[in-house]
Structures are given as C-alpha cells and as structure tokens.
Design a protein around this motif. Sequence first.
Motif, PDB file in Angstrom:
ATOM      1  N   ALA A 155      -4.276   1.673   0.910  1.00  0.00           N
ATOM      2  CA  ALA A 155      -3.620   0.534   0.011  1.00  0.00           C
ATOM      3  C   ALA A 155      -4.124   0.932  -1.453  1.00  0.00           C
ATOM      4  CB  ALA A 155      -3.640  -0.581   0.517  1.00  0.00           C
ATOM      5  N   PHE A 156      -4.059   2.217  -2.027  1.00  0.00           N
ATOM      6  CA  PHE A 156      -4.459   2.638  -3.249  1.00  0.00           C
ATOM      7  C   PHE A 156      -3.754   1.740  -4.235  1.00  0.00           C
ATOM      8  CE2 PHE A 156      -5.836   6.714  -1.657  1.00  0.00           C
ATOM      9  CZ  PHE A 156      -7.338   6.728  -1.720  1.00  0.00           C
ATOM     10  N   ASP A 157      -2.604   1.252  -3.963  1.00  0.00           N
ATOM     11  CA  ASP A 157      -1.914   0.248  -4.904  1.00  0.00           C
ATOM     12  C   ASP A 157      -2.349  -1.108  -5.364  1.00  0.00           C
ATOM     13  OD1 ASP A 157      -1.228  -0.035  -2.272  1.00  0.00           O
ATOM     14  OD2 ASP A 157       0.604  -1.336  -2.879  1.00  0.00           O
ATOM     15  N   LEU A 158      -3.481  -1.506  -4.433  1.00  0.00           N
ATOM     16  CA  LEU A 158      -3.949  -2.534  -4.464  1.00  0.00           C
ATOM     17  C   LEU A 158      -5.588  -2.605  -4.922  1.00  0.00           C
ATOM     18  CD1 LEU A 158      -2.964  -4.480  -1.091  1.00  0.00           C
ATOM     19  CD2 LEU A 158      -2.085  -4.585  -3.457  1.00  0.00           C
ATOM     20  N   ALA A 159      -6.072  -1.273  -5.167  1.00  0.00           N
ATOM     21  CA  ALA A 159      -7.439  -0.878  -5.166  1.00  0.00           C
ATOM     22  C   ALA A 159      -7.910  -1.872  -6.651  1.00  0.00           C
ATOM     23  CB  ALA A 159      -7.724   0.709  -5.476  1.00  0.00           C
ATOM     24  N   GLU A 211     -11.376  -8.349  11.931  1.00  0.00           N
ATOM     25  CA  GLU A 211     -11.179  -8.351  13.344  1.00  0.00           C
ATOM     26  C   GLU A 211     -11.795  -7.303  13.823  1.00  0.00           C
ATOM     27  OE1 GLU A 211      -9.470 -10.317  15.460  1.00  0.00           O
ATOM     28  OE2 GLU A 211      -9.225 -11.757  13.711  1.00  0.00           O
ATOM     29  N   ALA A 212     -11.945  -5.950  13.100  1.00  0.00           N
ATOM     30  CA  ALA A 212     -12.672  -4.621  13.497  1.00  0.00           C
ATOM     31  C   ALA A 212     -13.991  -4.989  13.795  1.00  0.00           C
ATOM     32  CB  ALA A 212     -12.232  -3.754  12.313  1.00  0.00           C
ATOM     33  N   ILE A 213     -14.705  -5.682  12.884  1.00  0.00           N
ATOM     34  CA  ILE A 213     -16.177  -6.065  12.986  1.00  0.00           C
ATOM     35  C   ILE A 213     -16.284  -6.803  14.275  1.00  0.00           C
ATOM     36  CG2 ILE A 213     -18.066  -7.360  11.951  1.00  0.00           C
ATOM     37  CD1 ILE A 213     -16.893  -6.555   9.261  1.00  0.00           C
ATOM     38  N   LYS A 265      -7.743  -4.660  -7.529  1.00  0.00           N
ATOM     39  CA  LYS A 265      -6.914  -5.819  -8.124  1.00  0.00           C
ATOM     40  C   LYS A 265      -7.249  -7.059  -7.439  1.00  0.00           C
ATOM     41  CE  LYS A 265      -3.096  -2.856  -9.150  1.00  0.00           C
ATOM     42  NZ  LYS A 265      -1.440  -2.572  -8.893  1.00  0.00           N
ATOM     43  N   ASN A 266      -8.231  -6.964  -6.670  1.00  0.00           N
ATOM     44  CA  ASN A 266      -8.627  -8.373  -5.763  1.00  0.00           C
ATOM     45  C   ASN A 266      -7.504  -8.894  -4.851  1.00  0.00           C
ATOM     46  OD1 ASN A 266     -10.659 -10.082  -4.820  1.00  0.00           O
ATOM     47  ND2 ASN A 266     -10.208 -11.598  -6.445  1.00  0.00           N
ATOM     48  N   LYS A 267      -6.604  -8.210  -4.348  1.00  0.00           N
ATOM     49  CA  LYS A 267      -5.494  -8.771  -3.618  1.00  0.00           C
ATOM     50  C   LYS A 267      -5.330  -8.188  -2.089  1.00  0.00           C
ATOM     51  CE  LYS A 267      -2.390  -8.897  -7.633  1.00  0.00           C
ATOM     52  NZ  LYS A 267      -1.043  -8.480  -8.449  1.00  0.00           N
ATOM     53  N   ALA A 268      -6.367  -7.567  -1.713  1.00  0.00           N
ATOM     54  CA  ALA A 268      -6.350  -6.793  -0.519  1.00  0.00           C
ATOM     55  C   ALA A 268      -6.631  -8.167   0.589  1.00  0.00           C
ATOM     56  CB  ALA A 268      -7.259  -5.823  -0.251  1.00  0.00           C
ATOM     57  N   ASN A 269      -5.793  -7.839   1.979  1.00  0.00           N
ATOM     58  CA  ASN A 269      -6.020  -8.855   2.953  1.00  0.00           C
ATOM     59  C   ASN A 269      -7.202  -8.419   3.707  1.00  0.00           C
ATOM     60  OD1 ASN A 269      -5.981 -10.355   5.395  1.00  0.00           O
ATOM     61  ND2 ASN A 269      -3.557 -10.834   4.973  1.00  0.00           N
ATOM     62  N   PHE A 297       0.271  -6.757  12.203  1.00  0.00           N
ATOM     63  CA  PHE A 297      -0.264  -6.068  11.054  1.00  0.00           C
ATOM     64  C   PHE A 297      -1.521  -6.426  10.192  1.00  0.00           C
ATOM     65  CE2 PHE A 297      -0.251  -4.172   6.623  1.00  0.00           C
ATOM     66  CZ  PHE A 297      -0.220  -2.994   6.936  1.00  0.00           C
ATOM     67  N   ASP A 298      -1.686  -7.552  10.289  1.00  0.00           N
ATOM     68  CA  ASP A 298      -2.891  -8.102   9.210  1.00  0.00           C
ATOM     69  C   ASP A 298      -4.122  -8.132  10.163  1.00  0.00           C
ATOM     70  OD1 ASP A 298      -1.390  -8.433   7.158  1.00  0.00           O
ATOM     71  OD2 ASP A 298      -0.866 -10.493   7.400  1.00  0.00           O
TER      72      ASP A 298
END
Length: 274
Positions: free
Chosen positions: A242-246, A258-260, A248-252, A220-221
């Motif tokens: 992940a709007f719930d993390l927007a 990996e996409a890059i 908040k500086n918590k996103a992984n 997943f990550d």
Amino acid sequence: MKTTFPLLPRSFVPVVDVGDAIWSDVTFGTPTKLSGRNAGVAIERAVELCLQQKVQAMVTAPSSKEALNLAGFNFPGQTEMIALLSHSQRVAMMLIGGTMRVGLVTIHTGINNVSAQITKEKTLDKLTIVHQSLRDDFGIKKPRIAVLALNPHAGEKGIIGTEEDEIIIPALTEAKAAGILAEGPFPADGFFGSAAYKKYDGILAMYHDQGLIPLKMLAFDKGVNFSAGLKIVRTSPDHGTAFDLAGKNKANISSMLEAIKLAVSISHSRQHHD
C-alpha cells in the motif's frame, strides 16, 4: 551478530536493529535497493532467531518484491525466501480469514504457467501439508478439506479440461486412502457462491487468485497469510505494501493485529501438540 533479549518489564519491547538506513534515506511510497536490503536482512535475522528458539514465531510486514529484488533477494515472495532460510522442504501458502482457511497448490506464478505446474504429486503434497497444519496448528482433530477444480465446471468430464480427471481426482483418491478427509474437485464459482465453504475446515485452491479473491472479499481487513509446513511459525498480513498510503497515517492495522494473534495461537498449539 549475537542477539540477546534481557529481561524487561512487560511495558517494554526489545528491538533488534538490523539495518543501516536513517530516516533521511527513506522515501515514503518508493521501493529502493536500500529499503529492500533492510527488509531482506530483517527477514534473515528473524528466521535465525526462530531457528535458535530465541523467539517462538515471526510476523512479517508487507514487503516490496521489487525492492527485495533490487537488493539481490531474488525470490518470487517472502514465503519462498523463508522456506529456504529455514531449511523447510515442504511448504504450503495458506490464507486465513475467520473460519475460512485456503491453501494453494501454486503460488506466485503467471496464470499461463499454472496448468503445467499442477501435478498429482504436488497436489497430494499440498493437500497433506494443509491437513497436517489444520490438525497440528489449528487443533482440528479430523479436518475436512474441500479441493477446488482447475477448470470451469470441473472440466465437464474432459470437454473443457482434463486436469481434474488426470491429476486432481487421482490425488484425492490417494489422500483418502491415507486417511485425509478430502472432497472434490468442486467448481470454484459454485463452491463459493453457494457458501459451501462453510462446511469445511480447509480449502485447497489450484492457484493464487482462485482462492484469495473470495477470501479477501470476505475478510480483506482481517486476512492473514500463514506458511504451513515451515519448521518455524510465520504469519503476515494478507495485503500488500500500500505505497499510496505510506507516511499518511491512514493504513488499517487490523490484518497485522490478526497476524500477530494467529502467530501466538499457532505457536501455543504446536507446543501443546509436541
């Protein structure tokens, strides 16, 4: 607007401003028409730069389908939008997680519409695209591909469903005749439960959740969404907004990284193949 990239030191990254929003217009975690417009225009410009060969690949961040639709970009997903903009006629959505590579026959469609959208021709087409991508984009000379069944227990010889006998197996027969190393159809639960996926270079799933749930459980990550068959190279993280993390500086950031990396790898592989 013409975009040029001057020669800059390696410590600098050129930035193309395509939006008209200012920070006061942005509400973290809320999809709006303005945010959708800026996302849509950014996608359009990135595709344009790829087609002009000013850049070698594009990596899209997660975007809100709701916001894009509010802004008038009426597509079920970025994959379909980018396919149209890049004049790519044959595209297959693939998810990459480590050595697991999953292609999809149907993508963003309601589960009640899946069976009607699966045809022999479409299954064969997606299988062919995945085969070509594994060869040209991932450098696998003779890829082995597992094809999943649509129905539980692969239809039980028509007792549970007939799609395997009437659609999937005939598509497999034609694929093998064309030199594609494809096997199946495998019941999805046993295929993933027994770790049979480790024996194959790629997997073709019939619908979105069938292929993505096991992949995201494993990676997943670090999962990556790749649009196979596009005339340009495009990847993205395999997670949503992940709007719930927007804010908040918590996103992984692992999936984006990996996409890059995958975009760079595929662009190099295509150059080598060409």
